[in-house]
Motif scaffolding. Structure first.
Motif, short mmCIF file in Angstrom:
data_model
loop_
_atom_site.label_atom_id
_atom_site.label_comp_id
_atom_site.label_asym_id
_atom_site.label_seq_id
_atom_site.Cartn_x
_atom_site.Cartn_y
_atom_site.Cartn_z
N PHE A 155 -66.75 18.08 23.06
CA PHE A 155 -66.56 18.05 21.62
C PHE A 155 -67.77 18.61 20.89
O PHE A 155 -67.65 19.45 19.97
N ILE A 156 -68.97 18.18 21.28
CA ILE A 156 -70.18 18.68 20.63
C ILE A 156 -70.33 20.18 20.85
O ILE A 156 -70.64 20.94 19.93
N GLY A 157 -70.09 20.62 22.08
CA GLY A 157 -70.21 22.03 22.36
C GLY A 157 -69.27 22.89 21.54
O GLY A 157 -69.65 23.97 21.06
N ARG A 158 -68.06 22.41 21.31
CA ARG A 158 -67.07 23.20 20.59
C ARG A 158 -67.17 23.04 19.07
O ARG A 158 -66.59 23.85 18.33
N SER A 159 -67.88 22.02 18.60
CA SER A 159 -68.05 21.84 17.16
C SER A 159 -69.42 22.30 16.67
O SER A 159 -69.66 22.36 15.47
N ARG A 160 -70.28 22.64 17.60
CA ARG A 160 -71.68 22.93 17.28
C ARG A 160 -71.84 24.04 16.23
O ARG A 160 -72.73 23.97 15.39
N ASP A 161 -70.97 25.03 16.24
CA ASP A 161 -71.13 26.15 15.32
C ASP A 161 -70.74 25.82 13.88
O ASP A 161 -71.03 26.58 12.96
N ARG A 162 -70.09 24.66 13.66
CA ARG A 162 -69.69 24.29 12.30
C ARG A 162 -70.37 23.01 11.82
O ARG A 162 -70.07 22.52 10.74
N VAL A 163 -71.28 22.48 12.63
CA VAL A 163 -71.90 21.19 12.33
C VAL A 163 -73.42 21.35 12.22
O VAL A 163 -74.02 22.14 12.95
N ASP A 164 -74.03 20.59 11.31
CA ASP A 164 -75.47 20.64 11.11
C ASP A 164 -76.18 19.40 11.63
O ASP A 164 -77.35 19.18 11.31
N GLY A 165 -75.50 18.61 12.44
CA GLY A 165 -76.17 17.47 13.03
C GLY A 165 -75.22 16.42 13.57
O GLY A 165 -74.05 16.36 13.18
N TYR A 166 -75.76 15.61 14.46
CA TYR A 166 -75.03 14.50 15.08
C TYR A 166 -75.95 13.28 15.09
O TYR A 166 -77.14 13.39 15.38
N ILE A 167 -75.38 12.11 14.79
CA ILE A 167 -76.15 10.87 14.81
C ILE A 167 -75.42 9.86 15.67
O ILE A 167 -74.27 9.51 15.40
N SER A 168 -76.08 9.38 16.71
CA SER A 168 -75.49 8.40 17.61
C SER A 168 -76.06 7.01 17.31
O SER A 168 -76.28 6.67 16.14
#
Length: 381
Positions: free
Chosen positions: A327-340
């Motif tokens: 999911f992260i790999g495929r959303s990376r181009d449209r996302v500016d960050g992830y918080i776990s």
């Protein structure tokens, strides 16, 4: 269900306030050398991505929610009586490769009365801001929490909508006064997962609980002839105005539930273009389900505003780490960050424990640390 299992055995002990250990909002006592390591985070010229204010370098969020400890205590339950624990946890968060810490502030701990913020709570927040500066971490300050019903003041629970919003505005004004000027404040998040009523009026400001915690909160009980978008816009604009009276720079957002995960055709209310006109970036909470990465990506695609997008909560709650990585790999181009999430235990401590929870946390934090880079998650391909 795993999240509920992890949160069983929660406590809500309130730590006694100790004198002599607090700073003030006006004088945080920042270390110039430590502060120099941080550049304020702002939007680029197009408003599409985050950048560091001085170097103009692109900034990618790779952070953790630090909302509670492993025993389920909220940060404000122990951040005074066990300050050394908080300092240690921040150092451990740095060691994980995170650059943002999302903290959650409870309204009942900061508003002693409808018109009276608690100066000791504000001073302790100032102390936390100083710690963030010293460790080089940015803060996502999420406010208005009512996670423990027993901590919600009776006077607040009984207020009508207009008066409740007024208290919420005073809360945010007090937080902004305390934090304004610090480069460590990445953003203010107005509320965690706010919702609105349907056609029928509601009677409870808090939605259902999860293992004793209320993460979802209503901003109105009755639409009273208004559209849901009108209520959401009026609420956001009121709180943003309160913040901007004291802090004109810090970014503002709202942590939203992506209802398109449940109803594929659902449109975002808080990120309707007009509703979100005074929000600086989009924050959504996504927990992909096993075998449903495509559905999670489709839900994410609903949030196509001309603003940065941060997945403010993500965790292998309902799927494997491999699915999260996909999911992260495929959303990376449209996302500016992830918080776990980080709950006060290190990878090494989890390695010494037995049980499913410890195994999951050990594996996840190891993955999180291994994929931390200055420009976002380091993924092959």
């Amino acid at each position: 269900m795993l999240r509920a299992i992890w949160m069983i055995g929660l406590t809500s002990a309130v730590m006694a306030l100790g004198p002599g250990c607090l700073g003030t909002g006006a004088a945080l006592g920042r270390s110039p050398a430590a502060t120099a390591r941080l550049e304020a985070i702002q939007l680029d010229e197009d408003g599409l991505h985050f950048i560091r204010s001085g170097s103009r370098e692109r900034f990618f969020v790779w952070g953790v929610n630090y909302d509670r400890d492993d025993a389920g205590r909220l940060l404000e339950d122990y951040w005074i009586g066990e300050w050394a624990t908080v300092e240690e946890d921040f150092r451990e968060i740095v060691a994980l490769g995170a650059n943002v810490v999302r903290i959650h502030l409870q309204l009942g701990r900061f508003m002693a009365q409808p018109n009276a913020p608690d100066p000791l709570a504000l001073a302790q927040l100032a102390r936390l801001v100083r710690l963030a500066e010293q460790t080089g971490l940015y803060l996502n300050i999420t406010g208005l929490g009512c996670y423990h019903r027993q901590d919600v003041p009776d006077w607040y629970d009984g207020l009508p909508e207009a008066d409740r919003w007024a208290v919420q505005a005073r809360f945010w004004a007090a937080i902004a006064r305390t934090c304004a000027g610090s480069p460590a404040i990445m953003c203010y998040n107005l509320m965690n997962e706010p919702i609105l009523p349907g056609r029928d009026p509601e009677s409870d400001w808090l939605a259902g609980d999860l293992a004793g915690k209320h993460y979802v909160q209503r901003i109105a009980l009755d639409l009273a002839g208004r559209t849901r978008e009108q209520v959401a816009q009026a609420w956001i604009d009121r709180l943003v105005e309160a913040i901007r009276e004291h802090d004109s720079r810090t970014l503002i957002t709202v942590g939203a539930i992506p209802w398109a995960m449940v109803w594929p055709k659902a449109k975002p209310i808080f990120y309707d273009p007009e509703v979100a006109r005074n929000l600086d970036f989009v924050s959504v909470h996504i927990y992909p389900k096993e075998g449903e990465v495509e559905q999670a990506l489709a839900a994410l695609a609903v949030y196509k505003l001309e603003k940065p997008l941060v997945i403010e909560e993500i965790f292998p709650l309902n799927c494997s780490i491999e699915q999260i990585e996909t999911f992260i790999g495929r959303s990376r181009d449209r996302v500016d960050g992830y918080i776990s999430f980080y709950w006060g235990k290190t990878i090494e401590e989890y390695a010494q424990e037995e049980g499913l929870t410890a195994a999951i946390m050990h594996s996840w934090l190891t993955w999180f640390r291994e994929h931390a880079t200055a420009t976002g998650p380091g993924l092959d391909g």
